[in-house]
Design an enzyme around this catalytic site. Structure first.
Site, PDB file in Angstrom:
ATOM      1  N   CYS A 378      21.490  37.742  -8.042  1.00  0.00           N
ATOM      2  CA  CYS A 378      21.241  37.192  -9.386  1.00  0.00           C
ATOM      3  C   CYS A 378      20.149  37.984 -10.109  1.00  0.00           C
ATOM      4  O   CYS A 378      19.013  38.062  -9.644  1.00  0.00           O
ATOM      5  CB  CYS A 378      20.844  35.721  -9.249  1.00  0.00           C
ATOM      6  SG  CYS A 378      20.149  34.995 -10.753  1.00  0.00           S
ATOM      7  N   CYS A 381      17.117  35.894 -11.115  1.00  0.00           N
ATOM      8  CA  CYS A 381      16.269  35.620  -9.942  1.00  0.00           C
ATOM      9  C   CYS A 381      15.373  36.817  -9.650  1.00  0.00           C
ATOM     10  O   CYS A 381      14.183  36.675  -9.332  1.00  0.00           O
ATOM     11  CB  CYS A 381      17.139  35.325  -8.719  1.00  0.00           C
ATOM     12  SG  CYS A 381      18.235  33.901  -8.923  1.00  0.00           S
ATOM     13  N   CYS A 505     -14.768  30.577  41.135  1.00  0.00           N
ATOM     14  CA  CYS A 505     -13.884  31.726  41.386  1.00  0.00           C
ATOM     15  C   CYS A 505     -14.614  32.841  42.142  1.00  0.00           C
ATOM     16  O   CYS A 505     -15.597  33.396  41.653  1.00  0.00           O
ATOM     17  CB  CYS A 505     -13.345  32.255  40.055  1.00  0.00           C
ATOM     18  SG  CYS A 505     -12.570  33.878  40.165  1.00  0.00           S
ATOM     19  N   CYS A 508     -14.689  36.187  40.326  1.00  0.00           N
ATOM     20  CA  CYS A 508     -15.658  36.160  39.218  1.00  0.00           C
ATOM     21  C   CYS A 508     -17.066  36.444  39.741  1.00  0.00           C
ATOM     22  O   CYS A 508     -17.838  37.207  39.149  1.00  0.00           O
ATOM     23  CB  CYS A 508     -15.625  34.811  38.503  1.00  0.00           C
ATOM     24  SG  CYS A 508     -14.000  34.352  37.854  1.00  0.00           S
TER      25      CYS A 508
END
Length: 591
Positions: A378, A381, A505, A508
């Protein structure tokens, strides 16, 4: 000559004389300590002094521990540190009692602050082996499985490396069967044995899928919260449903049935009053000193909050109804918040709508929505497109969404479209949406005036840009919290390397010193920050953490930092090289 032979024989006999025992505990000294290490692959030693009250309190517990660990191949011994000062000093026994576990002669620290028989017993079994153990005989395999709550045996003879899998599952013990006869006679590549699962579980896929297999198949539907399971729930962060009851009792079996429905979203736990440590762990989570009977607990890892309900009827139907109701009570607000977060808002852009999301984003959206229905072919549009984009940019108001639908590909029921473009305002009025078509000229001023008439004065506004700050690098690891994460990591000018960790952990802990060294080495570099976040205490929605430690480098230079995950050796040198290769700042040699 005979004299020297006799002397040598005498020394050999003395050096291998039987070590004295009291109540099943070896009495060790400098004279026989090495002999004990040589004779006993698993030796747990207590260093004590006579004047220590806590040592006296622990004595009967240690005797019971020796009796209980005997069938698991452990031997316990004790050293009077006052009589063997040099031996105590050699093994760094500075406070009493000090416990050391010697595994094949190698010393490992042991908790010396507990007189709990259960905790000491559990810890001894957990540390019977390292992460990966080579096994040669069936007897070794049997003892390995006896000592392990969760174990994976590898029978296949290939080059697959278990190291990365063991890092993902630090609570699991991995055994490699190296005996070729045992390998050939076994029909599976890997076998997982969990003492709380009735039968072994076999896996014949590739090593790449083993970690997922362990996560999804390696645990029971209902946890009793032993240490391995506690580490699993702490890692996964799934919400918990907990009920006090006897392990393997009737209530436990009923919970299994209900747990199947929630297997992917919620973890179920039976808290046996007879299992001291399991109770302690759950009490630690819910922040209560005692787990009540006939009470269902819901623990949310994200909010750290506990919600409860009580029940009188423990039949499957009544119990399920009570659990469903509790989960709905807790999760409904969260689901609503997640739903709202997915809704589009007025943010200066034209949003694309489809048939699939139209109802959610328009009719279920609490904002007003101004929609353009168009066709790609369009011309009108196409002419309107830049004006419509300008309208979105100029309005830039949260409560007014500017959107568009390609109507040739997305037919929306009950919305009449007779030509293109067609514009509708879906106005929020209380709990309902009203629809009004825009029939004016397709100019910026015309559409803006239409919105002002129907929605009130629309103020133009500019999006506030985040203020970025520079944080001084002082050569230390910055501690992050839920409150300061955005300020330090997301809104600072510097790149930031973040270590997400858990206090329990082991990996860690192992890298902690290297991480501090990295921060110190980069003290003079004001373009990067080194930080860490205890994920068990603080969290952020900016990242998804599935294991510990997780290291992520936040590289600046974009609208939001790029996240680069680090997955190599955890040394200061390797991490520094990773930062140098990935940082967002211009290097001198590039100029």
């Amino acid at each position: 000559m005979k004299f020297f032979l006799l002397l040598t024989l005498t020394l050999v006999i003395i050096s291998t004389e039987q070590i004295p025992e009291v109540d099943g505990i070896l009495q060790l000294s400098r004279r026989n300590f090495q002999q004990a290490l040589d004779e006993h692959p698993r030796l747990l030693v207590k260093f004590y002094i006579d004047t220590c009250g806590y040592c006296q309190k622990m004595k009967p517990v240690f005797i019971q521990l020796a009796q209980r660990l005997k069938e698991y191949g452990f031997v316990l011994g004790e050293v009077n540190a006052q009589e063997s000062k040099s031996l105590a000093a050699k093994h760094d026994a500075k406070a009493y009692p000090t416990l050391k576990l010697f595994r094949n002669g190698e010393s490992h620290d042991f908790p010396n602050s507990s007189d709990s028989l259960e905790m000491l017993f559990e810890f001894a079994l957990q540390h019977s082996y390292g992460p990966i153990t080579k096994l040669q005989t069936q007897e070794e395999i049997d003892l390995f499985l006896k000592r392990s709550n969760i174990a994976v045996l590898k029978y296949v003879n290939d080059e697959a490396d278990l190291s990365s899998v063991s890092l993902d599952h630090i609570q699991v013990r991995f055994g490699i069967v190296e005996n070729s006869q045992l390998q050939q006679g076994y029909p599976h590549k890997y076998t997982l044995i969990n003492k709380d699962i009735e039968k072994p579980i076999h896996y014949n896929g590739d090593i790449d899928g083993l970690s997922e297999f362990i996560s999804t198949k390696g645990y029971p539907l209902v946890f009793s919260l032993n240490e391995e399971e506690f580490m699993k729930v702490e890692s996964d962060k799934k919400p918990l449903i907990g009920i006090s009851g006897q392990k393997n009792g009737v209530l436990h079996k009923r919970l299994k049935y209900i747990a199947e429905q929630y297997a992917n979203s919620t973890r179920f736990v039976i808290i046996d009053p007879q299992l001291e440590l399991c109770n302690r762990r759950f009490e630690y989570l819910i922040k209560q000193s005692q787990v009540a009977q006939n009470t269902i607990y819901y623990y949310d890892y994200e909010t750290k909050k506990t919600t409860t309900t009580t029940f009188n009827d423990d039949s499957v139907g009544s119990l399920k109804k009570a659990i469903d109701s509790l989960i709905e009570e807790v999760t409904a607000p969260k689901r609503e918040a997640e739903r709202l977060a997915k809704l589009i808002k007025g943010d200066g852009q034209v949003h694309k709508l489809t048939k699939e999301n139209f109802i959610e984003q328009v009719f279920e959206n609490h904002r007003h929505v101004f929609v353009k229905f168009y066709a790609p072919w369009c011309g009108h549009c196409q002419s309107l497109a830049p004006t419509f984009e300008k309208l979105a940019q100029e309005l830039n108001r949260d409560d007014i969404v500017i959107a568009e639908v390609d109507h040739t590909a997305n037919q929306i029921d009950d919305i009449p479209i007779e030509g293109y473009p067609t514009l509708y305002l879906f106005k929020q009025e209380g709990d309902t949406k009203t629809r009004k078509e825009y029939e004016g000229d397709r100019s910026f001023q015309g559409m803006k005036a239409f919105l002002e008439r129907n929605l009130g004065k629309v103020e133009s506004g500019e999006k506030k840009q985040p203020e970025f700050s520079e944080i001084k690098n002082e050569g230390t690891v910055i501690s992050l919290t839920s409150e300061n994460f955005d300020h330090v990591v997301l809104n600072s000018k510097q790149d930031v390397l973040v270590k997400f960790f858990a206090p329990w952990c082991g990996h860690c802990k192992a890298m902690a010193e290297s991480y501090k060294e990295l921060a110190q080495n980069l003290k003079d570099n004001q373009n990067v920050l080194i930080a860490e976040m205890d994920w068990t205490t603080h969290q952020t929605s900016a990242v998804e953490i599935k294991g510990f430690p997780t290291l992520i480098f936040f590289k600046k230079g974009q609208d939001k930092p790029e996240q680069i995950k680090y997955q190599s050796v955890r040394t200061a040198e390797a991490l520094a090289k990773f930062i140098e290769d990935n940082n967002s700042f211009v290097k001198k040699e590039d100029l």
